[in-house]
Design an enzyme around this catalytic site. Structure first.
Site, short mmCIF file in Angstrom:
data_model
loop_
_atom_site.label_atom_id
_atom_site.label_comp_id
_atom_site.label_asym_id
_atom_site.label_seq_id
_atom_site.Cartn_x
_atom_site.Cartn_y
_atom_site.Cartn_z
N HIS A 303 25.91 -15.94 -2.34
CA HIS A 303 25.58 -16.59 -1.07
C HIS A 303 25.43 -18.10 -1.25
CE1 HIS A 303 25.24 -12.51 0.45
NE2 HIS A 303 24.43 -12.25 -0.57
N HIS A 372 22.33 -11.17 -7.45
CA HIS A 372 21.93 -10.93 -6.06
C HIS A 372 20.55 -10.29 -6.00
CE1 HIS A 372 25.89 -11.57 -4.01
NE2 HIS A 372 26.30 -11.44 -5.27
N GLU A 434 21.99 -6.38 -8.70
CA GLU A 434 21.00 -6.37 -7.62
C GLU A 434 19.65 -6.25 -8.30
OE1 GLU A 434 21.46 -6.98 -4.56
OE2 GLU A 434 23.41 -6.23 -3.85
#
Length: 471
Positions: A303, A372, A434
């Site tokens: 992102h 992430h 993650e």
């Protein structure tokens, strides 16, 4: 996260186009499939949910010839066409496509009588090319065999041309980043490049003629005067990187590296990835990535900028966690002379998914690690997951996950298959981590703890070292 019809990178064209502080603006958008406007009725609307663009699945699916079935008891949507079967459950980020598990950036949401899903899932799994006409506020979807005249989706050609690109722009700047004392400029199309040094003050100038900014880049990173900048920290040679639409006829993008003193450099072009390398000797000979014999590690902070990723229970943003972790991992690995480390972004900037993969591929990296933080519909979800997409990445995933779980101390949610563009389109072993769940208050508190971040960064670095056989 993305051949061509499956480029989920184009999702971000949507994210840029919609305000992130509500859903009303997105809800007024039209959806056009192969130049035919789709009928949206009732609760069937385009929505922006925490920076993720969602569209009504039934509307798009049925217009593509899919059978769409809803099972109320299990809150499951099944869409099927010929031998392709997809199952999605409201509130769950994992979908089933042809019997295989795949992950979504955000779980499907039920809106009274319709289910909305992230546009990324539609582009990846239903084979659509997607782009946004910002002037007309239209979501454009194109099937792979639609024959055309609409230009290259996402590059600014055709109906979606960026009005700020300038007249006559044959190429588009998709992203600009600075890492490892190198400026990287991702360009689609053929640009005429002129580079030179200036003094008083010292600076390096790169002019790209017949070039404009892509819609995705300009919407997020340019002010009303069509200028922008990167804050470059931790590099003694450079104070700032500036960029602008310097001329409109011919359309010219100018990028300036403001130096703290006179510095030699080398400009190279590798299939549209322009690299201004400041790692030079006094003679101007650069230390080009991949020529030192060191292992090249690309660390990707997911992102960035207008794309915050998911948002935590107290409002903390995923993009900030991802960047903090990438910087820490990079710093640890840079202390080892066996590694050459490249960050896809080193500050709060935005790069399209295809550019993240391109950086790693063009550098012929040895490994690619994307960092992430997760989110779920339930605040009880907790733990760490590691995703791989290609069989060649599975060993890396297992090694990285072992170190990740040991470092986080969170629930072990396993090594999983995930059809994410950055681990699918990279050519070297690649994983997506993650680390924890921002939707869980305990995970969120841990993820933004300095001691936790440092411990996990060391774990990620240790995993990379073990996989590459460097101890």
């Amino acid at each position: 996260m993305k051949k061509f019809g499956f480029m989920a990178v184009l999702l971000f064209v949507f994210i840029l186009a919609f305000p992130h502080n509500g859903q009303a603006a997105a809800g007024s958008a039209k959806i056009v499939l192969d130049d035919k406007e789709l009928s949206l009725s009732g609760n069937a609307k385009v929505e922006n949910v925490n920076g993720n663009v969602m569209i009504p699945l039934r509307v798009v699916g049925e217009n593509l010839g899919f059978d769409v079935a809803w099972e109320k008891k299990t809150r499951t949507v099944t869409i099927q066409k010929d031998s392709k079967v997809m199952k999605l459950v409201v509130g769950q980020k994992t979908a089933e496509v042809d019997g295989k598990k795949t992950s979504m950036n955000i779980a499907p949401i039920l809106r009274t009588d319709t289910v909305i899903v992230p546009i990324r899932f539609v582009s990846e799994e239903m084979g659509l090319t997607v782009y946004w006409d910002n002037q007309k506020k239209i979501v454009n979807l194109y099937t792979p065999n639609f024959g055309s005249g609409n230009g290259d989706a996402g590059t600014g050609a055709g109906n979606g041309t960026n009005p700020d690109a300038g007249s006559g722009a044959a190429a588009q700047v998709d992203g600009i980043s600075f890492s490892d004392n190198r400026l990287m400029i991702a360009v689609t199309g053929k640009a005429k490049v002129n580079d030179f040094k200036m003094s008083g003050p010292d600076r390096i100038v790169v002019d790209l003629e017949n070039t404009g900014f892509s819609d995705t880049f300009s919407s997020a990173s340019l002010d009303q005067n069509k200028t922008g900048s990167l804050d470059v920290n931790g590099y003694p040679d450079v104070s700032k990187v500036r960029y602008s639409l310097y001329n409109s006829n011919p359309s010219t993008v100018r990028i300036v590296i403001d130096l703290n003193y006179s510095k030699n450099y080398k400009l190279t072009n590798d299939n549209g990835l322009y690299i201004v390398d400041l790692n030079t000797s006094d003679s101007g000979t650069p230390s080009k990535p991949g020529t030192s014999g060191k292992k090249i590690v690309v660390i990707d902070a997911g992102h960035g900028d207008h794309d915050p990723g998911t948002t935590g229970v107290t409002g903390k943003k995923e993009k900030d966690f991802n960047l903090a972790m990438a910087l820490k991992v990079g710093k640890i690995l840079e202390q080892d002379s066996n590694f050459e480390v490249v960050l896809t972004r080193s500050d709060d900037t935005f790069l399209e998914l295809k550019e993240r993969a391109k950086i790693a591929n063009d550098l012929k990296a040895d490994v690619f690690v994307s960092i992430h933080a997760n989110s779920a519909g339930s605040s009880a979800a907790t733990g760490s997951e590691t995703y791989y997409q290609r069989e060649a990445s599975k060993t890396l995933a297992n090694v990285m996950h072992k170190h990740l779980v040991q470092a986080t101390g969170l629930k072990d949610r396993g090594v999983r298959y995930g059809n994410f563009h950055v681990i699918r389109e990279t050519k070297m072993p690649a994983v997506l981590l993650e680390v924890g769940y921002l939707s869980n208050k305990n995970d969120e508190a841990a993820l933004f703890s300095e001691s936790f971040q440092q411990r996990v960064a060391q774990g990620i670095a240790d995993g990379i070292k073990e996989y590459l056989g460097v101890q």
